[in-house]
Design a protein around this motif. Structure first.
Motif, PDB file in Angstrom:
ATOM      1  N   UNK A  32      79.875 -38.392  41.102  1.00 52.52           N
ATOM      2  CA  UNK A  32      79.606 -36.981  41.429  1.00 52.52           C
ATOM      3  C   UNK A  32      80.294 -35.979  40.509  1.00 52.52           C
ATOM      4  N   UNK A  33      81.372 -36.394  39.844  1.00 55.16           N
ATOM      5  CA  UNK A  33      82.032 -35.486  38.917  1.00 55.16           C
ATOM      6  C   UNK A  33      81.229 -35.217  37.662  1.00 55.16           C
ATOM      7  N   UNK A  34      80.160 -35.990  37.445  1.00 57.04           N
ATOM      8  CA  UNK A  34      79.323 -35.804  36.260  1.00 57.04           C
ATOM      9  C   UNK A  34      78.077 -34.979  36.568  1.00 57.04           C
ATOM     10  N   UNK A  35      78.063 -34.321  37.700  1.00 60.73           N
ATOM     11  CA  UNK A  35      76.950 -33.436  38.032  1.00 60.73           C
ATOM     12  C   UNK A  35      77.162 -32.059  37.418  1.00 60.73           C
ATOM     13  N   UNK A  36      76.068 -31.328  37.157  1.00 63.31           N
ATOM     14  CA  UNK A  36      76.212 -29.918  36.796  1.00 63.31           C
ATOM     15  C   UNK A  36      76.829 -29.162  37.978  1.00 63.31           C
ATOM     16  N   UNK A  37      77.519 -28.061  37.748  1.00 66.20           N
ATOM     17  CA  UNK A  37      77.737 -27.403  36.454  1.00 66.20           C
ATOM     18  C   UNK A  37      78.996 -27.872  35.735  1.00 66.20           C
ATOM     19  N   UNK A  38      79.624 -28.970  36.217  1.00 63.58           N
ATOM     20  CA  UNK A  38      80.906 -29.400  35.668  1.00 63.58           C
ATOM     21  C   UNK A  38      80.742 -30.225  34.398  1.00 63.58           C
ATOM     22  N   UNK A  39      79.629 -30.909  34.300  1.00 58.13           N
ATOM     23  CA  UNK A  39      79.358 -31.732  33.121  1.00 58.13           C
ATOM     24  C   UNK A  39      77.967 -31.381  32.620  1.00 58.13           C
ATOM     25  N   UNK A  40      77.862 -31.043  31.337  1.00 56.87           N
ATOM     26  CA  UNK A  40      76.599 -30.612  30.756  1.00 56.87           C
ATOM     27  C   UNK A  40      76.223 -31.524  29.599  1.00 56.87           C
ATOM     28  N   UNK A  41      74.943 -31.781  29.473  1.00 52.73           N
ATOM     29  CA  UNK A  41      74.446 -32.633  28.398  1.00 52.73           C
ATOM     30  C   UNK A  41      73.097 -32.108  27.937  1.00 52.73           C
ATOM     31  N   UNK A  42      72.898 -32.115  26.631  1.00 52.87           N
ATOM     32  CA  UNK A  42      71.627 -31.674  26.065  1.00 52.87           C
ATOM     33  C   UNK A  42      71.116 -32.743  25.114  1.00 52.87           C
ATOM     34  N   UNK A  43      69.836 -33.046  25.233  1.00 47.60           N
ATOM     35  CA  UNK A  43      69.183 -34.022  24.368  1.00 47.60           C
ATOM     36  C   UNK A  43      68.165 -33.312  23.488  1.00 47.60           C
ATOM     37  N   UNK A  44      68.222 -33.599  22.211  1.00 46.50           N
ATOM     38  CA  UNK A  44      67.265 -33.043  21.252  1.00 46.50           C
ATOM     39  C   UNK A  44      66.303 -34.154  20.863  1.00 46.50           C
ATOM     40  N   UNK A  45      65.025 -33.928  21.107  1.00 51.41           N
ATOM     41  CA  UNK A  45      64.026 -34.955  20.854  1.00 51.41           C
ATOM     42  C   UNK A  45      62.998 -34.473  19.846  1.00 51.41           C
TER      43      UNK A  45
END
Length: 295
Positions: free
Chosen positions: A187-200
């Motif tokens: 649960x600590x890896x949920x937004x808004x605490x952890x953000x990730x962006x993928x460029x495809x």
């Protein structure tokens, strides 16, 4: 009573990672018909500095902790000259796992909303805020603890003859020390605490999709030397969510054994035993995006 604390430091792709394929160095004279038939080279594409994909995430440190309470009583009872019973009962309470800064959340499948502890006011990014409701009324542990962790133990020894004894035992053992859904991911890896962006990359694997040899580079990530744009994590649009079941219970294991002991000459004992075990309420993980099977 025991206090348990564990930290998950997850650099992940805090500086980003990029991938390079053979599509940008493909031979125009040999049309590509699939991703496995590139005539170009990935290393050559790397030297040109043209990535075909990448990921970047925020730097995240999760500080989990919880309390564990346990008590145990045991007694041996000699019921007859031949039969001795061993009786015991253990009770354990594993408090819900909390995060030091309340930076954890769970996705609620019933309301399709994100749930965070009461008092946690970190905002969602604009894209998520426009699509996803957020509830700020949960307890620090997000779910209720399991208070039904009674673990009986029973055993007996029955003297059949002066040289032969039958022994058996049964017990329940709780596995609340296992981190389970609070390992990685959690649960600590949920937004808004952890953000990730993928460029495809767009579809450039088939030459028929780009008959005019259009530019297949990735917007905002077209040149290795420029790195990732400073706004990469300001409003990511492909988040991942993790959910805790509100019915999560402490997993436990049933163990039992039964067998004879026979005294042989020379201070030697011959023993044969059947032992078994069974796990119940074990942790399980599933992908909430999987489509339900149809007939």
């Amino acid at each position: 009573m025991r206090f348990e604390q564990f930290t998950i430091f997850q650099p992940a792709e805090s500086r980003g990672d990029m991938s390079f394929g053979g599509d940008f160095t493909d031979n125009p004279a040999a049309p590509t018909t699939g991703s496995s038939s590139f005539t170009g080279g990935a290393f050559a594409t790397f030297l040109l500095g043209i990535p075909d994909g990448g990921d970047i995430s925020s730097l995240h440190n999760i500080d989990y902790h919880r309390q564990i309470y346990a008590g145990y009583a045991e007694d041996d009872w000699k019921a007859t000259d031949r039969l001795t019973l061993n009786l015991g009962l253990r009770y354990e309470v594993f408090s819900t796992i909390k995060e030091h800064n309340n930076e954890l959340a769970t996705f609620d499948f019933n309301s399709l909303s994100l749930v965070v502890p009461k008092g946690q006011d970190m905002p969602l990014t604009p894209f998520l805020a426009s699509l996803l409701p957020i509830q700020r009324n949960a307890s620090r542990g997000l779910i209720s603890p399991d208070r039904n962790n009674f673990a009986p133990r029973i055993g007996f020894a029955y003297r059949v003859t002066n040289k032969l004894v039958m022994r058996a035992g049964y017990g329940i053992f709780y596995g609340g020390q296992e981190n389970g859904p609070f390992s990685n991911p959690s649960p600590g890896f949920n937004p808004p605490f952890y953000l990730q962006q993928t460029f495809q990359q767009t579809n450039c694997f088939d030459s028929s999709a780009n008959p005019a040899q259009e530019d297949c580079s990735i917007p905002n990530l077209s040149v290795l030397a420029n790195g990732y744009p400073a706004s990469s994590l300001s409003d990511p649009n492909n988040p991942q969510f993790y959910s805790l079941s509100p019915k999560l219970r402490t997993p436990y294991n049933q163990q039992w054994h039964f067998g004879p002991q026979y005294q042989l000459p020379g201070d030697t004992v011959l023993e044969a035993s059947y032992a078994g075990s069974r796990g119940l309420k074990l942790y399980g993980f599933y992908n909430g995006n999987e489509a339900a099977p149809i007939a």
